[in-house]
Design a protein around this motif. Structure first.
Motif, mmCIF file in Angstrom:
data_model
loop_
_atom_site.group_PDB
_atom_site.id
_atom_site.type_symbol
_atom_site.label_atom_id
_atom_site.label_comp_id
_atom_site.label_asym_id
_atom_site.label_seq_id
_atom_site.Cartn_x
_atom_site.Cartn_y
_atom_site.Cartn_z
ATOM 1 N N ALA A 167 0.827 -1.203 0.000
ATOM 2 C CA ALA A 167 0.000 0.000 0.000
ATOM 3 C C ALA A 167 0.864 1.257 0.000
ATOM 4 O O ALA A 167 0.534 2.246 -0.670
ATOM 5 N N CYS A 168 1.969 1.232 0.733
ATOM 6 C CA CYS A 168 2.882 2.384 0.730
ATOM 7 C C CYS A 168 3.437 2.616 -0.674
ATOM 8 O O CYS A 168 3.516 3.760 -1.143
ATOM 9 N N ALA A 169 3.833 1.535 -1.331
ATOM 10 C CA ALA A 169 4.341 1.651 -2.704
ATOM 11 C C ALA A 169 3.255 2.200 -3.627
ATOM 12 O O ALA A 169 3.529 3.034 -4.507
ATOM 13 N N TYR A 170 2.023 1.739 -3.428
ATOM 14 C CA TYR A 170 0.906 2.217 -4.248
ATOM 15 C C TYR A 170 0.733 3.726 -4.080
ATOM 16 O O TYR A 170 0.550 4.461 -5.066
ATOM 17 N N ILE A 171 0.799 4.224 -2.847
ATOM 18 C CA ILE A 171 0.616 5.650 -2.579
ATOM 19 C C ILE A 171 1.746 6.470 -3.205
ATOM 20 O O ILE A 171 1.515 7.505 -3.843
ATOM 21 N N ILE A 172 2.971 6.007 -3.019
ATOM 22 C CA ILE A 172 4.118 6.733 -3.578
ATOM 23 C C ILE A 172 4.020 6.793 -5.094
ATOM 24 O O ILE A 172 4.279 7.835 -5.717
ATOM 25 N N LEU A 192 13.649 1.466 0.611
ATOM 26 C CA LEU A 192 14.792 1.278 -0.281
ATOM 27 C C LEU A 192 14.808 -0.115 -0.900
ATOM 28 O O LEU A 192 15.153 -0.290 -2.071
ATOM 29 N N ASP A 193 14.422 -1.111 -0.091
ATOM 30 C CA ASP A 193 14.421 -2.486 -0.613
ATOM 31 C C ASP A 193 13.391 -2.679 -1.721
ATOM 32 O O ASP A 193 13.526 -3.590 -2.544
ATOM 33 N N GLY A 194 12.360 -1.837 -1.728
ATOM 34 C CA GLY A 194 11.354 -1.941 -2.788
ATOM 35 C C GLY A 194 11.440 -0.801 -3.778
ATOM 36 O O GLY A 194 10.467 -0.530 -4.508
ATOM 37 N N ALA A 195 12.584 -0.141 -3.827
ATOM 38 C CA ALA A 195 12.719 1.076 -4.634
ATOM 39 C C ALA A 195 12.482 0.845 -6.119
ATOM 40 O O ALA A 195 12.014 1.747 -6.825
ATOM 41 N N GLU A 196 12.791 -0.363 -6.597
ATOM 42 C CA GLU A 196 12.592 -0.610 -8.038
ATOM 43 C C GLU A 196 11.127 -0.536 -8.433
ATOM 44 O O GLU A 196 10.802 -0.332 -9.607
ATOM 45 N N LYS A 197 10.225 -0.670 -7.455
ATOM 46 C CA LYS A 197 8.790 -0.575 -7.728
ATOM 47 C C LYS A 197 8.263 0.851 -7.574
ATOM 48 O O LYS A 197 7.077 1.096 -7.794
ATOM 49 N N MET A 198 9.159 1.776 -7.169
ATOM 50 C CA MET A 198 8.745 3.167 -6.929
ATOM 51 C C MET A 198 9.679 4.115 -7.674
ATOM 52 O O MET A 198 10.541 4.762 -7.083
ATOM 53 N N PRO A 199 9.536 4.206 -8.982
ATOM 54 C CA PRO A 199 10.496 4.984 -9.789
ATOM 55 C C PRO A 199 10.520 6.478 -9.489
ATOM 56 O O PRO A 199 11.518 7.142 -9.781
ATOM 57 N N SER A 200 9.442 7.016 -8.913
ATOM 58 C CA SER A 200 9.427 8.463 -8.645
ATOM 59 C C SER A 200 10.258 8.843 -7.426
ATOM 60 O O SER A 200 10.660 10.003 -7.276
ATOM 61 N N LEU A 201 10.531 7.883 -6.543
ATOM 62 C CA LEU A 201 11.203 8.173 -5.275
ATOM 63 C C LEU A 201 12.660 8.559 -5.506
ATOM 64 O O LEU A 201 13.451 7.773 -6.028
ATOM 65 N N LYS A 202 13.022 9.781 -5.113
ATOM 66 C CA LYS A 202 14.373 10.298 -5.343
ATOM 67 C C LYS A 202 15.124 10.618 -4.054
ATOM 68 O O LYS A 202 16.343 10.729 -4.062
ATOM 69 N N ARG A 203 14.371 10.744 -2.945
ATOM 70 C CA ARG A 203 15.027 11.240 -1.733
ATOM 71 C C ARG A 203 14.320 10.705 -0.496
ATOM 72 O O ARG A 203 13.094 10.720 -0.411
ATOM 73 N N ILE A 204 15.106 10.220 0.477
ATOM 74 C CA ILE A 204 14.563 9.820 1.781
ATOM 75 C C ILE A 204 15.296 10.602 2.857
ATOM 76 O O ILE A 204 16.530 10.588 2.922
ATOM 77 N N ILE A 205 14.537 11.295 3.675
ATOM 78 C CA ILE A 205 15.086 12.091 4.780
ATOM 79 C C ILE A 205 14.823 11.327 6.073
ATOM 80 O O ILE A 205 13.677 10.975 6.372
ATOM 81 N N ILE A 206 15.884 11.043 6.842
ATOM 82 C CA ILE A 206 15.760 10.203 8.032
ATOM 83 C C ILE A 206 15.996 11.030 9.288
ATOM 84 O O ILE A 206 16.996 11.745 9.406
#
Length: 679
Positions: A167-172, A192-206
């Protein structure tokens, strides 16, 4: 023990109870503190046009805001800064305990300015095209990030664990989100482990420390991983002027978990959120003086609109918010340390409090009778408009409960699911302060209606909030008709959502042709003008003989049994009757087990055929009293030892039944029940 000894004990107990009652009577005669409110509890709504009802405080006028200078969330926080006189804003407690440490309003404002400026330096735009994911438990940085988005007209999109990775991947993907703010390295790693399914994701702030694994995986996918403090440092060096939003601008997209299919992105404007929060101000103003020394404990997920609105309520007035440490098992200790004046909760926690009190009282005849007497005496006060915690009953019986809440609570708000009549009344007398129950849904921002100050009768959800109007429409297939003051609840007002994100089809289904939201809930207007939710339009099914069944209607009736904690009713078009799965009430069933020679553990008494027959008989009688027809009544039940919960996937995060999941989980059980009846 002989008969004379038992008699002596009972006489002594009776004398003690009489003395307590006499003392209480004399004490209560010395003091009254009636609660006055503009709305009469006997006339809680006003009909402004045929079938349309409104709050008597505003009538035809829809409330958009409470304060002239707070019409967006950005303006609301700016107002809070001034109102607080730079007092404490957000409080955090160390993992090992100790006192709360506070950041002032100006300190938080400075962090907001820096973090928002840092986002702009990273290439994000100061407009509603920038969608920022927040994937974190409640903590100071969550509020800083949210307020930074408000300052620069960006849009907050909360993510939360119970949605699941898919669901998180779907939202992103649906939002084409480029930036997600996470609290922990482990949570960032899931993305990050599922990043290949979320091509728009460019940045993670921790927010916490970045792990080596984060860096290695991020570099493989070309994703930037940066710390929260680094964004703030960049922003401090390049501070930007605010780009405030307008009231009609998109503020947040709140994804509802739903019971089936992909989550739906509910689009809410700044006006919607401010209107909803302002309505609570309007209702609660007589109860809760919103001054900087008022304190709220934040533990319900900020990913849900209920908690978001409650925190906006506090920030708008310059009040204090203290965060729990992230472990619900330590919540009681956090409450004791913070001593909140406002407590926002959900029925699950109040049910546990009630069960614990009843279980303690059940151990002694004297305790049980004194508790019942205390409840009845304080309930009588409630009916006279008196809510207090300095009666003799508070000193003798309810003091420990009040101290467990920190001793300072002035207002309790509960929502997200129905609270039983007996638990609500108990909480009102035990807390010694108003306990108000709300009804709503994310599509209406949060609240639709709320019980009013001075209300003592349980079993309803009060009057419409000043930000909306309510009407009931016919549901002929379920035999509910507006002429009988029964029907589907429809809502129209300034807190209505803008639509589902990129989903025009489901948006069209949510509204009627005149712009009313169709909630799917069935309500009835009571004699006093209050709204009572009695059923759910969805989830109906047809039995073999062609009769329609609304299972939630049956479940609402059956959970009134003292032996029932939860129940799931099921059936289908191939069967002529319904069957049920019951999670027994642990207090009453443990008592039954002890009296009937059964091991008093839930695992053991769930195996008892005698208990099963007792519960089936009890809920059948309740069904008859409530007018259920024979074909509606369950004909067989199974006793299940584990509560339905969000953790085991049988409830949504807002504690609604996930019927498809329940049906799948208990498929073999329900089929076995039908086989046992040879149907």
């Amino acid at each position: 023990m002989n008969i004379d000894q038992r008699t002596a004990i009972r006489i002594g107990a009776a004398v003690t109870a009489t003395a307590i009652a006499t003392g209480a009577y004399m004490y209560n005669r010395r003091r009254r503190d009636d609660l006055k409110f503009e709305v009469d509890t006997r006339n809680q709504t006003v009909e402004i046009s045929p079938g349309v009802r409104a709050c008597p405080l505003t009538k035809e006028e829809i409330l958009n805001y409470y304060y002239e200078d707070a019409q967006t969330l950005y303006e609301s926080f700016q107002r809070g800064i001034k109102a607080s006189s730079n007092g404490p804003c957000l409080g955090t407690r160390a993992p090992d305990g100790g006192p709360y440490k506070w950041s002032s309003y100006q300190e938080i404002a400075d962090r907001v300015h820096a973090f928002g400026s840092g986002l702009l330096e990273k290439g994000l735009s100061a407009n509603t095209e920038s969608l920022i994911g927040l994937y974190s438990i409640n903590r100071e940085e969550w509020v800083v990030a949210e307020q930074a988005c408000n300052r620069y007209s960006m849009v907050v999109v909360p993510l939360y664990d119970t949605l699941g990775n898919d669901a998180c991947a779907y939202i992103i993907n649906q939002t084409e989100m480029t930036t997600v703010v996470c609290d922990k390295a482990a949570k960032a790693q899931l993305l990050l482990d599922g990043a290949e399914k979320m091509p728009s994701l460019k940045r993670i702030i921790i927010m916490d420390d970045i792990s080596n694994n984060n860096q290695e995986t991020a570099s493989k996918h070309g994703i930037e991983v940066v710390s929260f403090t680094q964004i703030e440092e960049v922003g401090k060096e390049n501070l930007k002027e605010a780009v405030p939003p307008k009231p009609e601008d998109l503020c947040t997209i709140s994804y509802t978990s739903g019971t089936t299919g992909d989550p739906k992105g509910v689009m809410l404007s700044h006006r919607a959120m401010v209107a909803n929060v302002s309505s609570i101000f309007k209702i609660c103003g007589v109860l809760f003086d919103c001054t900087p020394d008022q304190t709220h404990i934040s533990y319900l997920p900020l990913a849900h609109m209920f908690e978001r609105c409650c925190e906006t309520f506090m920030l708008m007035s310059g009040c204090r918010i203290g965060f729990f440490r992230g472990d619900v098992r330590k919540l009681p200790d956090d409450i004791m340390a913070l001593k909140p004046t406002m407590f926002v909760t959900v029925p699950r926690l109040l049910n546990r409090l009630y069960d614990k009190a009843m279980h303690t009282a059940a151990s002694s005849w004297i305790k049980r009778n004194v508790l019942n007497l205390a409840i009845s005496r304080k309930e009588a006060e409630l009916k006279r408009g008196i809510s207090r915690r300095d009666s003799i009953w508070d000193k003798l019986v309810f003091g420990k409960i009040q101290e467990s809440m920190g001793g300072n609570v002035k207002l309790v708000l509960t929502g997200s699911a129905p609270l039983s009549d007996k638990v609500l009344t108990f909480c009102r007398v035990a807390f010694g302060c108003p306990v108000m129950e709300g009804y709503g849904q994310t599509e209406c921002t949060a609240g639709v209606s709320c019980t009013i100050p001075g209300e003592s009768e349980p079993g309803h959800v009060g009057c419409p909030l000043p930000c909306c109007h309510i009407k009931l429409i016919d549901v002929p297939e379920m035999e509910y008709f507006a002429k009988d003051d029964k029907g589907e609840i429809c809502v129209k007002g300034s807190s209505n959502f803008m639509g589902y994100y990129k989903d025009p089809e489901r948006t069209a289904e949510a509204f009627d042709e005149d712009g009313w939201i169709r909630t799917g809930d069935i309500g009835t207007w009571l004699w006093n003008g209050a709204l009572k939710v009695i059923d759910r339009r969805k989830h109906i099914f047809k039995l073999a003989q062609g009769e329609y069944i609304a299972p939630e209607k049956l479940e609402n009736i059956y959970t009134r049994s003292g032996y029932v904690q939860q129940v799931f009713v099921d059936g289908n078009s191939l069967r002529p009757c319904t069957v049920g799965v019951v999670v027994p009430d642990n207090v009453s069933c443990k008592k039954w087990a002890a009296e009937n020679g059964v091991e008093p553990t839930i695992q053991e008494y769930c195996k008892s055929e005698n208990l099963k027959e007792l519960i089936l008989k009890d809920i059948t009688e309740l069904g008859k009293e409530s007018g259920l027809r024979s074909f509606e009544q369950v004909k067989a039940i199974h006793l299940h030892p584990e509560l339905f919960s969000a953790e085991n996937g049988l409830l949504t995060p807002t504690f609604k039944s996930k019927r498809p999941a329940l049906r799948k989980y208990f498929h073999d059980v329900t089929e076995g029940l039908y086989e046992s009846m040879k149907l």
